[in-house]
Design a protein around this motif. Structure first.
Motif, PDB file in Angstrom:
ATOM      1  N   GLY A 121       0.814  -1.206   0.000  1.00  0.00           N
ATOM      2  CA  GLY A 121       0.000   0.000   0.000  1.00  0.00           C
ATOM      3  C   GLY A 121       0.845   1.253   0.000  1.00  0.00           C
ATOM      4  O   GLY A 121       0.584   2.212  -0.734  1.00  0.00           O
ATOM      5  N   THR A 122       1.874   1.255   0.816  1.00  0.00           N
ATOM      6  CA  THR A 122       2.706   2.456   0.874  1.00  0.00           C
ATOM      7  C   THR A 122       3.454   2.668  -0.447  1.00  0.00           C
ATOM      8  O   THR A 122       3.700   3.801  -0.848  1.00  0.00           O
ATOM      9  N   PHE A 148      -4.565   7.925   7.128  1.00  0.00           N
ATOM     10  CA  PHE A 148      -3.512   6.907   7.191  1.00  0.00           C
ATOM     11  C   PHE A 148      -3.141   6.502   5.769  1.00  0.00           C
ATOM     12  O   PHE A 148      -3.998   6.058   5.006  1.00  0.00           O
ATOM     13  N   HIS A 149      -1.861   6.677   5.420  1.00  0.00           N
ATOM     14  CA  HIS A 149      -1.460   6.339   4.054  1.00  0.00           C
ATOM     15  C   HIS A 149      -0.223   5.447   3.995  1.00  0.00           C
ATOM     16  O   HIS A 149       0.280   5.177   2.907  1.00  0.00           O
ATOM     17  N   ASP A 247      -6.956   7.269  -1.980  1.00  0.00           N
ATOM     18  CA  ASP A 247      -6.241   6.110  -1.453  1.00  0.00           C
ATOM     19  C   ASP A 247      -7.295   5.057  -1.118  1.00  0.00           C
ATOM     20  O   ASP A 247      -7.941   5.116  -0.079  1.00  0.00           O
ATOM     21  N   GLN A 250      -7.518   0.410   1.444  1.00  0.00           N
ATOM     22  CA  GLN A 250      -8.327  -0.378   2.387  1.00  0.00           C
ATOM     23  C   GLN A 250      -9.813  -0.379   2.021  1.00  0.00           C
ATOM     24  O   GLN A 250     -10.478  -1.401   2.146  1.00  0.00           O
ATOM     25  N   LYS A 276      -3.866  -3.962  -0.687  1.00  0.00           N
ATOM     26  CA  LYS A 276      -4.550  -4.918   0.205  1.00  0.00           C
ATOM     27  C   LYS A 276      -5.306  -6.048  -0.522  1.00  0.00           C
ATOM     28  O   LYS A 276      -4.727  -7.086  -0.725  1.00  0.00           O
TER      29      LYS A 276
HETATM   30  C1  LIG Z   1      -2.930  -0.244   4.878  1.00  0.00           C
HETATM   31  C2  LIG Z   1      -3.024   1.073   4.215  1.00  0.00           C
HETATM   32  C3  LIG Z   1      -1.918   1.660   3.561  1.00  0.00           C
HETATM   33  C4  LIG Z   1      -0.534   1.057   3.629  1.00  0.00           C
HETATM   34  O1  LIG Z   1      -0.468  -0.219   3.101  1.00  0.00           O
HETATM   35  P1  LIG Z   1       0.809  -1.140   3.436  1.00  0.00           P
HETATM   36  O2  LIG Z   1       0.624  -2.335   2.552  1.00  0.00           O
HETATM   37  O3  LIG Z   1       0.703  -1.473   4.889  1.00  0.00           O
HETATM   38  O4  LIG Z   1       2.003  -0.364   3.122  1.00  0.00           O
HETATM   39  C5  LIG Z   1      -2.099   2.844   2.889  1.00  0.00           C
HETATM   40  N1  LIG Z   1      -3.295   3.442   2.853  1.00  0.00           N
HETATM   41  C6  LIG Z   1      -4.376   2.934   3.468  1.00  0.00           C
HETATM   42  C7  LIG Z   1      -5.683   3.641   3.379  1.00  0.00           C
HETATM   43  C8  LIG Z   1      -4.276   1.732   4.178  1.00  0.00           C
HETATM   44  O5  LIG Z   1      -5.325   1.234   4.817  1.00  0.00           O
END
Ligand SMILES: *Cc1c(COP(=O)(O)O)cnc(C)c1O
Length: 433
Positions: A121-122, A148-149, A247, A250, A276
């Motif tokens: 995700g990051t 949260f990103h 983003d 999730q 995810k």
């Molecule tokens: C989990 C998440 C991330 C980061 O994903 P990772 O795979 O843990 O790096 C980024 N943005 C959102 C909205 C998330 O829920």
């Protein structure tokens, strides 16, 4: 289910505690050793059963070991096909791109270029921020309170949580926070400040390259933005030529009831981040989607060793073909969502200072007393339910079952949750009875 793997002997030290870093988190709140998983259930090495209202933080939208992804994965692994390929062409990647185009993009009238940014995700957030800066030539990014990103420096710079931000160890620059929907409890008109400063050449606020938003804040307290708020945000971005990044790491892949979490608002972000559940199996995979005109990358300018995770392409393709080829899965999901929210409102009504939050199967129960959510989650674990907390003070119980959960498993989990809620937060008039 009958076989029990070897468990460590009681006199042996726990290797997770002696060898693994203090940074470990979930293994502290859930000190079980999970050995098997199927659908919405997991079993620890002692054979104890847990219902999963966590779903790998949203990486397991179709449940654990779903046969629809596992069978093609096993076939692929045994076939002698390529596992690792950076960004080379493979048949597995071709089939994924074709399926994603036919089943996801075309039916929604979306024309996005697909970038494989590295599998987390990051990684997709970093790619999005970098691209937005390159396209616009501007440096500043705006993000929202409680956002949260992700944990790498760019993603962390647009994240809200102060404990996580401090972990950076260096100043997190070139970004600022603006209030998310309802931050002032409806007291101020939406985007009052932002509209004003963007129009005022004396405001001292640099025009941002992009605004990055989650339609539902998964980690930041399961807050859901209203559709009209998202539409105003999108219009404001268009009017000022600021790129809008959603983003959807999730909230995407069906979590809120539609494939993309912004479909209900009728907006078309310039850039979309997915990870995810895009692989459909829990295997690492991520995509950065953007309008074709934004594709200003030079070949290889942004790269990564694990962009070509072929087993993930195989399971992603299978998940899209199984769940998103027509509307039947989405219709069933709508029933599960309605059922969950109806039950959560009943539970909240029986509890003291509880409100229902979120959208779709990214739902929460927020408690006025911030101590309560943690107690409920711990009690739920003791009774065989995996459920986590969310929010800056962990004040929200986060309810995130697999989208494929059966009505029976959903109800079993909700019964455990309800009992735990009533144990710690029973409304006074009910407690007196
Ligand atoms: C989990 C998440 C991330 C980061 O994903 P990772 O795979 O843990 O790096 C980024 N943005 C959102 C909205 C998330 O829920």
């Amino acid at each position: 289910m009958t076989e029990k793997p070897d468990t460590p002997k009681a006199d042996q030290p726990d290797i997770f505690e002696t060898r693994e870093s203090e940074v470990r988190g979930y293994s502290r709140s859930w000190p079980a050793t999970f050995a098997r998983a199927e659908g919405a259930k997991q079993w620890d090495e002692d054979g104890r059963e847990y219902i999963d209202f966590f779903s790998g933080a949203g990486a397991l939208n179709y449940g654990h070991n779903n046969p629809v992804v596992m069978e093609p994965l096993i076939d692929y692994l045994q076939s002698g096909a390529v596992l690792h390929s950076l960004d080379m062409k493979t048949p597995a990647k071709r089939e994924f791109l074709e399926t994603f185009e036919q089943l996801i993009l075309e039916p929604r009238g979306l024309d996005y270029t697909v970038m494989f940014p590295g599998p987390t995700g990051t990684n997709t957030v970093e790619a999005a921020l970098k691209l937005a800066r390159k396209v616009t030539g501007r440096q500043h990014i705006l993000s929202f309170t409680n956002a949260f990103h992700g944990m790498t420096l760019g993603s962390l710079s647009v994240t809200g949580n102060s404990m996580k931000r401090q972990g950076a160890g260096i100043p997190l620059t070139n970004s600022s926070k603006i209030p998310y929907d309802d931050y002032f409890d409806g007291e101020t008109p939406d985007f009052l400040w932002l509209e004003k400063v963007l129009e005022d050449s004396g405001s001292g606020v640099d025009k941002p390259a992009a605004i990055i938003v989650e339609t539902v804040q998964g980690e930041g307290g399961v807050r859901a933005a209203r559709a009209e708020w998202l539409r105003s945000l999108s219009e404001l971005c268009k009017a000022h030529e600021i790129l809008l990044i959603v983003d959807d790491v999730q909230a995407g892949c069906g979590r809120t009831g539609t494939f993309f979490s912004f479909e209900h608002a009728g907006i078309e972000p310039d850039i979309v981040c997915l990870s995810k559940s895009i692989s459909g199996s829990g295997l690492p995979m991520a995509l950065t989607l953007f309008r074709p005109e934004l594709d200003v990358w030079s070949p290889g300018e942004h790269n990564g060793t694990f962009r070509g995770n072929n087993p993930a392409f195989v399971t992603a393709t299978a998940a899209l073909k199984t769940f998103w080829a027509d509307n039947s899965f989405q219709n069933e999901l709508a029933d599960t969502i309605a059922n969950l929210h109806q039950r959560l409102h009943v539970i909240a009504a029986k509890a003291d200072g509880a409100t229902v939050r979120g959208r779709g199967l990214l739902a929460g129960l927020k408690f006025d007393d911030p101590e309560i959510a943690g107690k409920i989650a711990a009690e739920a674990f003791a009774q065989g339910l995996l459920i986590e907390t969310s929010g800056p003070r962990d004040e929200v119980v986060k309810i995130m079952p697999p989208l494929t959960i059966s009505a029976k498993d959903l109800e079993s989990g909700l019964e455990v949750l309800e009992a735990a809620v009533l144990k710690f937060a029973s409304a006074p008039e009910l407690a007196a009875v």
